[in-house]
Write a protein that holds these residues in place. Sequence first.
Motif, PDB file in Angstrom:
ATOM      1  N   PRO A   1      -6.940  -3.729  -7.351  1.00  0.00           N
ATOM      2  CA  PRO A   1      -6.291  -4.905  -7.932  1.00  0.00           C
ATOM      3  C   PRO A   1      -6.448  -6.135  -7.042  1.00  0.00           C
ATOM      4  O   PRO A   1      -6.327  -6.057  -5.815  1.00  0.00           O
ATOM      5  N   THR A   2      -6.723  -7.271  -7.656  1.00  0.00           N
ATOM      6  CA  THR A   2      -6.992  -8.504  -6.923  1.00  0.00           C
ATOM      7  C   THR A   2      -5.841  -8.856  -5.991  1.00  0.00           C
ATOM      8  O   THR A   2      -6.061  -9.336  -4.863  1.00  0.00           O
ATOM      9  N   CYS A   3      -4.620  -8.606  -6.424  1.00  0.00           N
ATOM     10  CA  CYS A   3      -3.466  -8.983  -5.604  1.00  0.00           C
ATOM     11  C   CYS A   3      -3.400  -8.201  -4.302  1.00  0.00           C
ATOM     12  O   CYS A   3      -2.717  -8.621  -3.350  1.00  0.00           O
ATOM     13  N   LEU A   4      -4.098  -7.063  -4.205  1.00  0.00           N
ATOM     14  CA  LEU A   4      -4.078  -6.259  -2.985  1.00  0.00           C
ATOM     15  C   LEU A   4      -5.244  -6.552  -2.049  1.00  0.00           C
ATOM     16  O   LEU A   4      -5.274  -6.029  -0.930  1.00  0.00           O
ATOM     17  N   HIS A   5      -6.201  -7.361  -2.484  1.00  0.00           N
ATOM     18  CA  HIS A   5      -7.375  -7.631  -1.642  1.00  0.00           C
ATOM     19  C   HIS A   5      -6.999  -8.100  -0.232  1.00  0.00           C
ATOM     20  O   HIS A   5      -7.596  -7.631   0.748  1.00  0.00           O
ATOM     21  N   PRO A   6      -6.002  -8.985  -0.063  1.00  0.00           N
ATOM     22  CA  PRO A   6      -5.686  -9.431   1.303  1.00  0.00           C
ATOM     23  C   PRO A   6      -5.083  -8.348   2.189  1.00  0.00           C
ATOM     24  O   PRO A   6      -5.028  -8.525   3.413  1.00  0.00           O
ATOM     25  N   PHE A   7      -4.645  -7.244   1.594  1.00  0.00           N
ATOM     26  CA  PHE A   7      -3.932  -6.212   2.350  1.00  0.00           C
ATOM     27  C   PHE A   7      -4.717  -4.918   2.515  1.00  0.00           C
ATOM     28  O   PHE A   7      -4.188  -3.932   3.038  1.00  0.00           O
TER      29      PHE A   7
ATOM     30  N   SER B   1       6.535  -2.106   1.206  1.00  0.00           N
ATOM     31  CA  SER B   1       6.607  -3.498   0.752  1.00  0.00           C
ATOM     32  C   SER B   1       5.327  -3.907   0.034  1.00  0.00           C
ATOM     33  O   SER B   1       5.360  -4.600  -0.995  1.00  0.00           O
ATOM     34  N   ILE B   2       4.169  -3.464   0.557  1.00  0.00           N
ATOM     35  CA  ILE B   2       2.893  -3.757  -0.092  1.00  0.00           C
ATOM     36  C   ILE B   2       2.813  -3.078  -1.452  1.00  0.00           C
ATOM     37  O   ILE B   2       2.342  -3.669  -2.438  1.00  0.00           O
ATOM     38  N   ALA B   3       3.276  -1.827  -1.531  1.00  0.00           N
ATOM     39  CA  ALA B   3       3.274  -1.121  -2.821  1.00  0.00           C
ATOM     40  C   ALA B   3       4.180  -1.834  -3.826  1.00  0.00           C
ATOM     41  O   ALA B   3       3.830  -1.974  -5.003  1.00  0.00           O
TER      42      ALA B   3
END
Length: 401
Positions: free
Chosen positions: A150-156, A88-90
């Motif tokens: 990637p910035t969108c993955l920083h929280p994960f 889901s994260i990918a």
Amino acid sequence: MAPSAPFNPPSANLPGKPFVPTWVPPPVTQQKENFAELSSIDLSLLDSDDPAVVDKLVQQVKVAIRDDGFLFLENYGVSLEQLHRQFSIAQYLYHNISEEDKQRLLFDPETGVWSGYKHPYGFKRNRGPEDGIEQFNWYKPDWQDINRVPTCLHPFMDEIEEFANYLTKSVNRRLLTLFSRVLELPDDYLWNNVQSHGSPTGEGYFRHALFRPVQKKTQEASKGLRMHGHTDFGLTTLLFSVPISCLQIWGRDEQWYYVPYKPGALVINIGDTLEIVSGGHFKATRHRVYKPPVDQLNEERLSLVLFNSSVGDLRMGPASESPLIQREGCIEEQGVYKEFKNLTSQGKLVPTNKQWREIQISTATDPTDQVRNRVGADQVLIDGKVMHQREYMGVKVVLPV
């Protein structure tokens, strides 16, 4: 060895984490295709208190990696729910990565590594014909600097890093224990002497990949190939089984076979390094990514994979301490080990792992994929004979298959 602990990832519900839509596995094919029959290894049996159970497991692994070089790994400590969270994260990455990050983190394959974002326009930094394959790869520097992500993955990144750590330090370590026992060596021989360390993936890397459907003209131009036939240069590759049938392996009968889907399982294949260290007792099998069956042609294939590498300056060669190798000798009919022997017998220095990786960079292309003639991406036909074409320490060499 001590019983293994199951994967215990950070919470998906911590403050600051955006909502991530759940990845839904696409439907499996209903077509009748040539599917490989691979052994399935239950890794949890390594923790058994019964020596007979463990010995039977080791013997099963010995046959699988000698005959196929590919196997399924099950019950390795990650639940299906935990695995689907990683998918889901990918999926979230490819729906949310910004154009700015795509350019800022664009890969540079001329460096010899695949760090960062790969655009869907071929495997060179400059865009070529569209291939529909996007990737993001984490190497050691990428784990150490959040700005390389990637910035969108920083929280994960807490979840992604713990996942990669568990795959390397628990799953692959236990797998290498089994392989060490096949070689009749101490349990941690391969882990301590061959496996690289120093990051969640050592000197290897972790990959998110998305294979999008391609237009008919692109598919025809490539003859259905998404990635050409090759062996992996490293130690082991851990690929999570997915429903879209694209991965194919080259059989002993010189035919390509799709790898079937086994929910939650890992598909394990042996890298060049491990075949050489084992003196040819382990097989690095040629594999490729091909178009899926007709009822899956319009589906996306999401992929997670960990490439484990040995120490870069490790001098390549068989593990001479192995009682198995001492007793039975090396098996030179295996493709990669035979190539290694042919190369080193020409009087050149025995390569390090890093140099061997450079050897694997092909100087030939594979426009026809004539599998009947055994011409692969690193092979050429010379006077009707199939030969490997390599560049080794600045010298072009041609070796028999």
